[in-house]
Design an enzyme around this catalytic site. Structure first.
Site, mmCIF file in Angstrom:
data_model
loop_
_atom_site.group_PDB
_atom_site.id
_atom_site.type_symbol
_atom_site.label_atom_id
_atom_site.label_comp_id
_atom_site.label_asym_id
_atom_site.label_seq_id
_atom_site.Cartn_x
_atom_site.Cartn_y
_atom_site.Cartn_z
ATOM 1 N N ASP A 204 0.880 -1.157 0.000
ATOM 2 C CA ASP A 204 0.000 0.000 0.000
ATOM 3 C C ASP A 204 0.925 1.215 0.000
ATOM 4 O O ASP A 204 2.113 1.125 0.359
ATOM 5 C CB ASP A 204 -0.964 0.003 1.195
ATOM 6 C CG ASP A 204 -2.130 0.976 0.959
ATOM 7 O OD1 ASP A 204 -2.043 1.814 0.039
ATOM 8 O OD2 ASP A 204 -3.120 0.905 1.703
HETATM 9 C C1 BGC Z 1 -4.895 3.464 0.011
HETATM 10 C C2 BGC Z 1 -4.936 2.503 -1.150
HETATM 11 C C3 BGC Z 1 -4.692 3.261 -2.432
HETATM 12 C C4 BGC Z 1 -3.363 3.975 -2.348
HETATM 13 C C5 BGC Z 1 -3.017 4.768 -3.581
HETATM 14 C C6 BGC Z 1 -3.632 4.296 0.006
HETATM 15 O O1 BGC Z 1 -3.707 5.313 0.966
HETATM 16 O O2 BGC Z 1 -4.992 2.749 1.223
HETATM 17 O O3 BGC Z 1 -6.157 1.829 -1.206
HETATM 18 O O4 BGC Z 1 -4.736 2.377 -3.523
HETATM 19 O O5 BGC Z 1 -3.405 4.859 -1.245
HETATM 20 O O6 BGC Z 1 -3.826 5.887 -3.674
#
Ligand code: BGC
Length: 751
Positions: A229
């Site tokens: 993530d």
């Molecule tokens: C989120 C993800 C997301 C990523 C990119 C993170 O803060 O938890 O679900 O895909 O950011 O935006």
């Protein structure tokens, strides 16, 4: 995996470069071997292709794309074709927008109704989440856009999400929090799996080898890329060793330099770099030429069609819905004019257009439809007088109408990625408007827009009908109007319990945790599993949903097809006068085995569309897993021999038909050790009789009667044999015990 042929001969640094992003959204190209850069971006219910390179700060500057119904709504569809068609359309838009991997779907379990990101997840049930997630991935990847199932694993809250440790026992992980991921991985082979921010049992998901390598790759056979993530990596070298291939976003090469150093220092196996770099390189298969635009009109129409299949008709007294054309309708509530149709945070799509329910209702009403905003959105207005004035205006309209339709819900500020909610109540001014309108109008319909569950207490009984849209995407307004006027027939079912009070939710005592830990004390008894087992009724149970037609379910036949499998057939008839769709829900209930089972668990479902008067026999297979529990002693799935009630239910609380079958299950001979209890020894099918014989033979004739012996056995039953044999059991010869230990172990190995 062996070294990727394209990368052979590259220096370590160049291979390591592939292990993190070149920026916020893409992998670096490797020109010398012709590897293109791969663009990964959000997801999950539409493409969020950010303009410029502002990272998180640019979150609101995105290219226009269709905002399809978010997962909360797709969950309520109980229909994999809704998920698959959503995924396919997103795949087509990704190709047009130069995106190669779209970051979704999210299949985390809604552990608590307060979860701030519940709108981005499907359900509190792992089967429903997994079936829908797998369908989404299939649809998206069939269009050439890779998927990223997320957030792996136990990311069930936003509070402290980047450092909280989810403390979950293994049975609970295996039965509740992992199966949706497992199904998506094993059935749909997503290009990537995104690891969660949080720790799982004390170890960051990003460096949890058990999770990323043993479970994901070795047990489930995942062959794609594990991506972090965004910002989830704590120690890059440890993460690589645990199985994390790609760190996102890029950190200007710091993580890669750390990896190179660790390899040079002999702390990290260089083969790990080769393997992960090869996996990242293999993502290039998604990096085709951009497609030539997408059909925004067609996708908007699709979004409307799909949204109509996601809304849930919770209540419909006196046949209030559907509205007949020509009915004098008053529309109340800002959400009718300014729709709330998606959640906040990284999934927020810049919609190509937004359809307001008010316009769509006016188009279908065949007459004038007056409107009053009713309440200020996002909390009370600057002055109480404003709220009162808005309410009075709404009441006046309601009084003059035949039916008042009130659109209430949660505003953007009330829920989002990044924080959890503290209440499930609707804002007080909205509740006041609902009650005041219901008191004034001859009939009142409430339409709900919200990501997380909202409470219906305090007003539910005052209104005639409740149509729950959750969040329906950019065309949700049109879909709601179609449903209100019967152009479409509601067919959604709740994918999440609507509790009477949030405190009824089984996780309430330990959500969202404290001092860095959240203990999943309710174990497998999550959502409806816990409420039912504790005998707590819900306001509306998991699986509930009405239709404008009626259905009858009959002729249940359950056939045992093996030691641990069965096949279920049932006939569904549409007994009303309009076409509709019914969800057949099959649950299994059992007390078999040594572990506490939830009262019942969803084990199969299918949505059946039927014309008026039409009926159909449907057959559903129950595989081994439908009956199994995770056994921590065996470290595996076990089907206990015994009786299993197969129940066809209208919802989790309402059994329509039931048949009990006996399953042979697994023939597990328990292994005995000197730490097994006296009771386990004496009740052991093979060793027990030999032991009892030896004991009786050794006792004098005037020793205790069999009745007394049984009582003594009950008293000392839980004593480990080791202690019994040394301290009390001179009558049990050591060589006999040794022999029985060896024999049970051998019987087990031969099994
Ligand atoms: C989120 C993800 C997301 C990523 C990119 C993170 O803060 O938890 O679900 O895909 O950011 O935006």
């Amino acid at each position: 995996m062996t070294d990727h042929p394209d990368l052979q001969g590259l220096p370590l640094e160049r291979k390591a470069a592939l292990l993190s992003g070149q920026d916020f959204w893409s992998t670096p190209p490797v020109e010398e071997v012709g590897l293109p850069s791969v663009v990964l971006t959000d997801g999950p219910h539409g493409v969020r292709r950010q303009e410029g390179d502002l990272g998180t700060l640019g979150i609101t500057r995105n290219l226009p794309a269709t905002c399809f119904p978010p997962a909360v709504a797709v969950g309520n569809s109980w229909d994999p074709s809704v998920a698959e068609r959503t995924g396919a359309a997103i795949g087509r838009e990704a190709r047009a927008l130069g995106v190669h991997v779209v970051l979704g779907p999210g299949v985390n379990i809604k552990r608590s109704p307060l979860g701030g990101r519940n709108f981005e997840y499907y359900s509190e049930d792992p089967l429903l989440s997994g079936v829908l997630g797998a369908a989404h991935v299939r649809g998206q990847q069939a269009q050439g856009a890779g998927a990223s199932v997320k957030h792996f694993a136990a990311n069930n809250q936003e509070t402290e999400r980047m450092r909280i440790s989810a403390e979950v026992d293994e049975r609970t992980l295996r039965e509740i929090y992992l199966p949706a991921f497992e199904r998506v991985v094993t059935e749909a082979a997503p290009a990537t799996v995104m690891c969660a921010y949080n720790k799982v049992n004390g170890v960051y998901a990003s460096q949890n080898r058990w999770l990323l390598t043993e479970v994901l790759r070795e047990q489930w056979g995942f062959a794609g890329v594990v991506v972090s993530d965004w910002g989830a990596v704590d120690d890059r070298a440890a993460a690589l060793a645990a199985g994390l291939d790609l760190q996102m976003p890029g950190d200007s090469g710091a993580g890669n330099r750390r990896v190179v150093e660790a390899v040079r220092a002999g702390e990290l196996d260089p083969a790990l770099v080769d393997t992960s770099a090869a996996r990242v390189a293999a993502l290039a298969r998604y990096a085709g030429e951009p497609a030539d635009g997408f059909d925004a009109d067609a996708h908007h129409a699709l979004a409307r069609e799909l949204a109509a299949q996601c809304a849930v008709l919770l209540r419909n007294e006196r046949g209030t819905l559907p509205l007949a054309p020509g009915t004098r309708v008053a529309v109340v509530g800002e959400f009718a004019r300014t729709p709330r149709f998606q959640g906040g945070g990284s999934s927020n799509v810049n919609a190509t257009r937004v359809e307001a329910a008010l316009d769509a209702v006016r188009a279908l009403a065949g007459g004038d439809v007056p409107f009053a905003a009713g309440f200020p959105v996002d909390g009370p207005g600057p002055e109480d007088r404003d709220a009162a004035a808005l309410r009075d205006e709404a009441v006046a309209l309601a009084r003059a109408a035949e039916v008042a339709v009130v659109f209430v819900g949660l505003g953007d500020a009330e829920e989002s990625e990044g924080f959890d909610r503290t209440t499930i109540d609707l804002p007080a001014p909205q509740v006041e408007v609902v009650r005041a309108v219901a008191a004034a109008a001859p009939r009142t319909v409430v339409v709900l827009s919200h990501g997380g569950v909202v409470s219906l207490e305090g007003w539910h009984d005052d209104v005639d009908a409740v149509l729950d849209g959750a969040l329906l995407g950019q065309a949700g307004g049109g879909a709601l109007a179609d449903l209100l006027y019967g152009v479409a027939n509601p067919s959604g079912r709740l994918a999440e319990t609507v509790p009477v009070r949030p405190a009824d939710s089984p996780s309430s005592l330990s959500f969202p945790g404290e001092q860095g830990r959240v203990v999943y004390g309710e174990g497998v008894l999550v959502g409806y599993r816990g409420l039912l087992t504790q005998g707590r009724p819900a306001r509306y149970p998991f699986g509930h949903g009405l239709s404008y037609t009626t259905f009858a379910t009959s002729d249940l036949r359950v056939e045992v097809t093996g030691d641990d499998t069965a096949s279920v057939s049932v006939t569904v008839a549409n007994t009303g006068d309009r076409a509709g769709a019914h969800v057949v829900q099959v649950y299994v209930s059992t007390a078999a085995g040594p572990v506490r089972r939830p009262l019942r668990e969803l084990r199969a479902f299918t949505k059946v569309a039927l014309g008026p008067g039409e009926s159909r026999q449907v057959t559903l297979d129950l595989g081994r897993r439908a009956f199994a529990y995770w056994d921590v002693v065996e470290s595996g799935w076990v089907v206990a021999p015994g009786e299993y009630a197969v129940q066809v239910c209208a919802d989790a609380e309402t059994v329509l038909l039931e048949q009990t079958v006996a399953l042979a299950g697994d023939d597990l001979v328990p292994v005995l050790t000197m730490d097994s209890s006296v009771a386990e020894w004496f009740t052991h099918p093979a060793a027990g009789p030999a032991l009892a014989e030896a004991l009786t033979a050794s006792l004098p004739a005037d020793a205790a009667s069999p009745g007394d012996q049984a009582m003594v056995l009950q008293m000392i039953g839980s004593m480990p044999m080791r202690r019994f044999a040394t301290d009390f059991g001179a009558a049990l010869p050591a060589d006999l015990l040794d022999r029985l230990v060896a024999e049970t172990a051998a019987a087990r190995t031969a099994h």
